[in-house]
Design a protein around this motif. Structure first.
Motif, PDB file in Angstrom:
ATOM      1  N   ASP A 397      40.574  21.663  32.846  1.00 28.27           N
ATOM      2  CA  ASP A 397      40.469  20.577  33.667  1.00 28.27           C
ATOM      3  C   ASP A 397      41.004  21.347  34.795  1.00 28.27           C
ATOM      4  O   ASP A 397      41.245  20.759  35.728  1.00 28.27           O
ATOM      5  N   GLU A 398      41.650  22.306  35.348  1.00 24.86           N
ATOM      6  CA  GLU A 398      42.549  23.327  36.474  1.00 24.86           C
ATOM      7  C   GLU A 398      41.837  24.302  36.979  1.00 24.86           C
ATOM      8  O   GLU A 398      42.072  25.343  35.977  1.00 24.86           O
ATOM      9  N   PRO A 399      41.542  24.233  38.215  1.00 21.17           N
ATOM     10  CA  PRO A 399      40.647  25.590  37.940  1.00 21.17           C
ATOM     11  C   PRO A 399      41.901  26.692  38.798  1.00 21.17           C
ATOM     12  O   PRO A 399      42.853  25.955  39.338  1.00 21.17           O
ATOM     13  N   VAL A 400      42.117  28.031  38.804  1.00 24.15           N
ATOM     14  CA  VAL A 400      42.939  29.139  39.019  1.00 24.15           C
ATOM     15  C   VAL A 400      41.991  29.331  39.964  1.00 24.15           C
ATOM     16  O   VAL A 400      41.093  29.963  39.727  1.00 24.15           O
ATOM     17  N   SER A 401      43.335  30.434  40.619  1.00 25.48           N
ATOM     18  CA  SER A 401      42.444  31.996  41.514  1.00 25.48           C
ATOM     19  C   SER A 401      42.819  32.810  40.630  1.00 25.48           C
ATOM     20  O   SER A 401      43.845  33.004  40.515  1.00 25.48           O
ATOM     21  N   LEU A 402      41.716  33.500  40.929  1.00 20.30           N
ATOM     22  CA  LEU A 402      41.631  35.161  39.970  1.00 20.30           C
ATOM     23  C   LEU A 402      41.100  35.760  41.589  1.00 20.30           C
ATOM     24  O   LEU A 402      40.583  35.611  41.520  1.00 20.30           O
ATOM     25  N   THR A 403      42.748  36.984  41.839  1.00 28.12           N
ATOM     26  CA  THR A 403      42.537  37.580  42.360  1.00 28.12           C
ATOM     27  C   THR A 403      42.071  38.966  42.202  1.00 28.12           C
ATOM     28  O   THR A 403      43.019  39.357  41.232  1.00 28.12           O
ATOM     29  N   VAL A 404      40.634  39.820  42.688  1.00 27.19           N
ATOM     30  CA  VAL A 404      40.043  40.353  42.158  1.00 27.19           C
ATOM     31  C   VAL A 404      40.141  42.068  43.417  1.00 27.19           C
ATOM     32  O   VAL A 404      39.697  41.333  44.281  1.00 27.19           O
ATOM     33  N   ALA A 405      40.748  42.904  42.466  1.00 28.44           N
ATOM     34  CA  ALA A 405      40.897  44.059  43.938  1.00 28.44           C
ATOM     35  C   ALA A 405      40.885  45.368  43.827  1.00 28.44           C
ATOM     36  O   ALA A 405      40.881  45.639  42.167  1.00 28.44           O
ATOM     37  N   SER A 406      40.081  46.218  44.152  1.00 26.29           N
ATOM     38  CA  SER A 406      39.664  47.807  44.166  1.00 26.29           C
ATOM     39  C   SER A 406      40.959  48.311  43.723  1.00 26.29           C
ATOM     40  O   SER A 406      41.449  48.419  44.655  1.00 26.29           O
ATOM     41  N   ALA A 407      41.147  49.253  42.766  1.00 29.28           N
ATOM     42  CA  ALA A 407      41.906  50.419  42.609  1.00 29.28           C
ATOM     43  C   ALA A 407      41.535  51.935  42.527  1.00 29.28           C
ATOM     44  O   ALA A 407      40.085  52.013  41.802  1.00 29.28           O
ATOM     45  N   ARG A 408      42.421  52.789  42.999  1.00 25.76           N
ATOM     46  CA  ARG A 408      42.020  54.109  43.492  1.00 25.76           C
ATOM     47  C   ARG A 408      43.626  55.185  42.991  1.00 25.76           C
ATOM     48  O   ARG A 408      44.494  54.538  43.496  1.00 25.76           O
ATOM     49  N   GLY A 409      43.556  56.018  42.241  1.00 24.09           N
ATOM     50  CA  GLY A 409      44.594  56.719  42.046  1.00 24.09           C
ATOM     51  C   GLY A 409      44.845  55.965  40.283  1.00 24.09           C
ATOM     52  O   GLY A 409      46.901  56.340  40.761  1.00 24.09           O
ATOM     53  N   LEU A 410      45.346  55.395  40.089  1.00 26.45           N
ATOM     54  CA  LEU A 410      45.589  54.422  38.664  1.00 26.45           C
ATOM     55  C   LEU A 410      45.013  55.046  37.108  1.00 26.45           C
ATOM     56  O   LEU A 410      44.595  54.468  37.164  1.00 26.45           O
ATOM     57  N   GLY A 411      44.585  55.774  37.513  1.00 24.84           N
ATOM     58  CA  GLY A 411      44.474  56.621  36.183  1.00 24.84           C
ATOM     59  C   GLY A 411      42.849  56.273  36.062  1.00 24.84           C
ATOM     60  O   GLY A 411      41.618  56.018  36.388  1.00 24.84           O
ATOM     61  N   ASP A 412      42.607  55.958  35.049  1.00 24.65           N
ATOM     62  CA  ASP A 412      41.261  54.680  34.393  1.00 24.65           C
ATOM     63  C   ASP A 412      40.914  53.611  35.466  1.00 24.65           C
ATOM     64  O   ASP A 412      40.180  53.037  34.863  1.00 24.65           O
ATOM     65  N   ALA A 413      42.275  53.026  35.515  1.00 22.68           N
ATOM     66  CA  ALA A 413      41.982  51.841  36.324  1.00 22.68           C
ATOM     67  C   ALA A 413      41.083  51.737  37.369  1.00 22.68           C
ATOM     68  O   ALA A 413      40.896  52.773  38.580  1.00 22.68           O
ATOM     69  N   ALA A 414      40.215  50.673  37.500  1.00 22.47           N
ATOM     70  CA  ALA A 414      38.906  50.568  38.654  1.00 22.47           C
ATOM     71  C   ALA A 414      39.367  49.609  39.646  1.00 22.47           C
ATOM     72  O   ALA A 414      39.126  49.637  40.277  1.00 22.47           O
ATOM     73  N   VAL A 415      39.860  49.066  38.548  1.00 19.32           N
ATOM     74  CA  VAL A 415      40.521  46.671  39.197  1.00 19.32           C
ATOM     75  C   VAL A 415      41.657  46.820  38.508  1.00 19.32           C
ATOM     76  O   VAL A 415      41.621  47.098  37.633  1.00 19.32           O
ATOM     77  N   ILE A 416      42.343  45.588  39.781  1.00 20.18           N
ATOM     78  CA  ILE A 416      43.242  45.461  39.462  1.00 20.18           C
ATOM     79  C   ILE A 416      42.880  43.373  39.287  1.00 20.18           C
ATOM     80  O   ILE A 416      42.132  43.155  40.120  1.00 20.18           O
ATOM     81  N   LEU A 417      43.130  42.700  38.656  1.00 18.98           N
ATOM     82  CA  LEU A 417      43.478  41.552  38.076  1.00 18.98           C
ATOM     83  C   LEU A 417      44.468  40.738  38.880  1.00 18.98           C
ATOM     84  O   LEU A 417      45.875  41.365  37.846  1.00 18.98           O
TER      85      LEU A 417
END
Length: 823
Positions: A397-417
């Protein structure tokens, strides 16, 4: 550990008149010696043929035996006299072997000795059963002592605490009591020391783990051998009492090392394990260290364990997503905000949202995972980011904001949420909005009540003027009285509005809550009816409060009526009074209730309860769940206003089907309580007729007309002004140098356009400082007095009748005349 019992075999006491002689070894030997002497004497008499030789031998034998017995008894007496007295220092040293508090008392209850643990916990002057901190269990402790005197020992647990009392009768004559008070902390401390410093600690050392146990001051209690060897050297066998932090140091990169390690030694990884379970003192902890060569990795590379540790410490909800869109890591803040404890299995970010938002989340993750960020001044930092409005599965019932950002140089990570738990923020926003709305409604209610009071003042005044020309029995008399009655009812409604907006006039007195409830209890029983039961309980330590008794009674009656309506089929209404100390307020943890001493009363019913969605609105004016025509919606709002204006707080708690409880907290009055004055003899009513000149300043034409006619009928010379500027023009007509303004009294409204009453009076007092003032207002007198810094000022609350205006004018003039006479 358990202290060995200090007991000895009791010394048998000789009875005063024994019925039977006990043949002890000493008596048997004495009897044998005596028999041997007699037999020898008989044989000597037979051999010599003369009994005189036998008698002489027997006398000599008896003398020698008596001398031997006397010498033996004297030796025993000397030994007994030289036996050492009880050594109290030795007793204390023996008691100190015990980890838990222990003490020895005599038959008279005097303290003989106590160990260090006992003195540290209870003090050197404390003697059972009066033990500080255990005052509630003094009778239990005393009963345990009596049981030990009777049975030899006793063991009891003190209530629901962890404290266990052991009492043992001890001593040579069993005329002392040994007291031991244990709460499990001693055993826990011993076990912890034994684990770290014993074989278990050695096994940790063989696994490469250095362990130390420190107290709340950071001093080492015990450590395993590997830690001792690395920290201070293998030649030292004990490290107890040393400062743990002094054994360690940090290099320029922040890596941890032992102070005596060479420069090329591997860094250390430290694990801090708080021991806050009550076994040790608060602040004690176990420190586990091990070599961590991985910390020598060059700074240019980012290792996942370091990255995860950093993200785990941040208060923001953060998660890492790999190139396939799967979760690599989520910190605790992200899991809490996303409700991952309520989600059975979450592999992809889209698993956390409702069905309608899955595609939007998947597209955003895929888009940012394939983005190629440009090189920036800070290296390969996330460049591209965007927000997606989603609804989580656990909170749709309550919309929230999800921030999605691209990432490099953080190992296997490609996206930060990034996801923030906005539930608390939303709750606070709603509370602020509610408070703002209540404040706005309060200001509106106060303004409406002020304007309405002017109208009612005119209505009541004209009714009084008309009634002066009619007598009971006239055809119009009853109609005029009905108009006046309805106007008074409307005035009561405005008082409720002013109570909600905290602007009504209160007459505070120093009161005791039980006395106020006793005064109104008979009325409450009539209101409840036969099907309901009224229960009143008064607690102890209830301090005095400063409040208006009439308004406080209205609070209680309104809450009781509200409870009656919630119990249509009958029930129990319970009113309870009790004191609340500052320490108890802190334990409550209520943000809106400042720490301090309060006197509280609660009104609890067994009715239907208030729905959770309705509970936040119950104090709003004109809000009611009753049918049309059965309530104004001002009952609880009036209660709220009176409590707040009295400096108190009110809270409501309800459960559907079980009832509702209102709790009112009023601050304890710590000032001096005036002694009750003797009742004065009731004076005869004074005449309202007067003389003198009065200036009336009122912007409302109806009120000004009523005031002018009412005062003129009482014999005063009245002049009127429609606003403050006009009043000052009239006063300025007085020639310069004149000490008197020509008016005996100035009556003015407080709130007027352009120039209000206090400002006008301040200008008038510059020329005529002794001019008496009577302010008319529909607002609270206390509030006006705080905002008006003027002396010799009286107040008259609107709406008022002709008689009340005449009385106020007469009293103001009389007060001024008395002050002039005193000067």
């Amino acid at each position: 550990m358990r202290l060995p019992a200090l007991r000895a075999e009791p010394i048998p006491l000789r009875a005063a008149a024994p019925a039977k002689v006990t043949l002890t070894p000493d008596r048997l030997i004495a009897a044998g010696v005596a028999g041997l002497g007699v037999a020898s004497a008989v044989m000597l008499a037979r051999a010599a043929g003369d009994w005189r030789f036998a008698v002489g031998f027997l006398v000599g034998f008896a003398a020698i035996a008596a001398a031997i017995v006397l010498a033996a008894r004297m030796r025993v007496g000397v030994v007994a006299e030289s036996a050492p007295r009880p050594d109290r220092a030795l007793l204390r040293a023996a008691l100190d072997v015990c980890e838990e508090p222990a003490a020895i008392t005599d038959r008279a209850g005097r303290m003989i000795a106590a160990n260090v643990a006992y003195v540290d916990r209870f003090g050197a002057a404390a003697v059972p059963p009066a033990l500080p901190g255990l005052d509630l269990y003094a009778e239990t402790v005393a009963a345990a002592g009596r049981s030990a005197w009777r049975e030899g020992d006793a063991e009891v647990a003190l209530g629901s605490t962890r404290v266990t009392l052991h009492v043992l009768r001890a001593g040579v004559g069993e005329d002392h009591l040994l007291w031991r008070i244990g709460d499990g902390r001693g055993e826990g401390r011993t076990d912890a020391l034994r684990l770290v410093g014993g074989g278990f600690g050695d096994r940790l050392g063989r696994a490469g783990l250095m362990a130390a146990l420190i107290d709340e001051r950071g001093r080492v209690l015990v450590a395993n051998k590997v830690f001792i060897a690395r920290a201070i050297g293998p030649q030292v066998s004990s490290i107890t009492g040393r400062d743990f932090a002094a054994c360690l140091t940090q290099d320029e990169d922040g890596a941890l090392h032992f102070a005596r390690d060479p420069e090329d030694a591997d860094p250390l990884r430290l694990l801090h394990v708080p021991l806050d379970d009550g076994e040790l003192a608060a602040g004690a902890a176990a420190m586990l260290l091990f070599d961590d060569p991985a910390q020598r990795v060059p700074e240019s590379s980012t290792r996942p364990d370091d990255l995860y540790g950093l993200l785990g410490m941040l208060p923001l909800g953060l998660a890492l997503i790999d190139r396939d869109g799967r979760f690599l890591f989520q910190n605790e803040a992200f899991r809490a905000a996303a409700g991952m404890s309520d989600v059975e299995h979450a592999v992809y970010p889209s698993d956390l949202v409702v069905k309608e938002d899955k595609s939007a989340v998947s597209d955003a993750v895929r888009r940012f995972a394939g983005a190629k960020p440009a090189s920036g001044p800070f290296g390969n930092a996330p460049i591209f980011s965007g927000d997606v409005a989603v609804r989580l599965r656990h909170r749709p019932d309550e919309p929230v904001s999800l921030t999605v950002a691209s990432a490099r140089g953080l190992g296997d990570a490609a996206v930060i949420l990034s996801l923030k738990d906005s539930a608390e923020e939303g709750r606070l926003q709603r509370q602020v909005a509610q408070a703002t709305k209540m404040q706005a409604v309060g200001q509106l209610a106060g303004g409406v009540a002020h304007d309405f009071n002017n109208i009612l003042t005119a209505v009541l005044g004209h009714c009084d003027l008309i009634l002066m020309r009619h007598t009971p029995g006239d055809s119009d008399y009853d109609d005029i009285q009905q108009i006046r009655h309805n106007a008074n009812r409307a005035a009561g409604l405005t008082r409720q509005l002013l109570a909600f907006s905290r602007q009504q006039t209160l007459r505070p007195q120093v009161l005791q809550l039980p006395d106020v409830i006793s005064e109104v209890s008979n009325l409450l029983r009539r209101l409840m009816g036969e099907s309901m039961q009224l229960v009143i309980n008064h607690g102890r330590s209830i301090g005095p409060v400063r409040a208006d008794p009439g308004q406080l009674e209205q609070v209680i009656v309104n809450l009781a009526v509200n409870a009656r309506d919630a119990m249509p089929d009958g029930g129990v209404l319970t009113i309870r009074t009790y004191g609340v100390s500052a320490a108890e307020v802190r334990r409550l943890g209520a943000d809106v209730l400042p720490a301090g001493d309060y006197s509280a009363f609660s009104v609890t019913d067994t009715g239907t309860g208030i729905p959770p969605d309705v509970l936040p609105k119950i104090f709003e004016p004109f809000f009611t769940t009753k049918d049309v025509g059965k309530g104004t919606g001002l009952g609880l709002s009036t209660v709220y206003g009176i409590v707040k204006q009295s400096g108190g707080f009110i809270f409501a708690d309800s459960e559907m089907g079980k009832g509702t409880s209102f709790v009112v907290y009023l601050p304890v009055f710590h000032g001096e309580i005036a002694s009750p004055e003797k009742e004065k003899v009731k004076e005869a009513p004074q005449e309202l007729w007067g003389s003198g000149s009065i200036l009336v300043v009122e912007d409302e034409d109806m009120v000004r007309s009523v005031a002018e006619r009412a005062l003129s009928r009482q014999g005063y010379q009245v002049r009127t002004a429609a606003n403050g500027e006009e009043a000052l023009e009239i006063l300025n007509q007085v020639p310069a140098g004149e000490a008197s303004s020509g008016f005996d009294l100035l009556i003015s409204d407080v709130m007027m356009p352009t120039m209000d009453g206090p400002t006008m009076v301040a200008h008038a007092r510059e020329r005529f400082p002794e001019l008496p003032i009577l302010f008319m207002s529909g607002y609270a007198e206390e509030q006006l007095r705080r905002s008006i810094n003027l002396d010799n000022v009286s107040f008259l609350a609107k709406p008022f009748s002709v008689q009340q205006l005449a009385e106020a004018a007469r009293d103001a003039l009389a007060r001024h005349a008395k002050a002039e006479k005193a000067r």
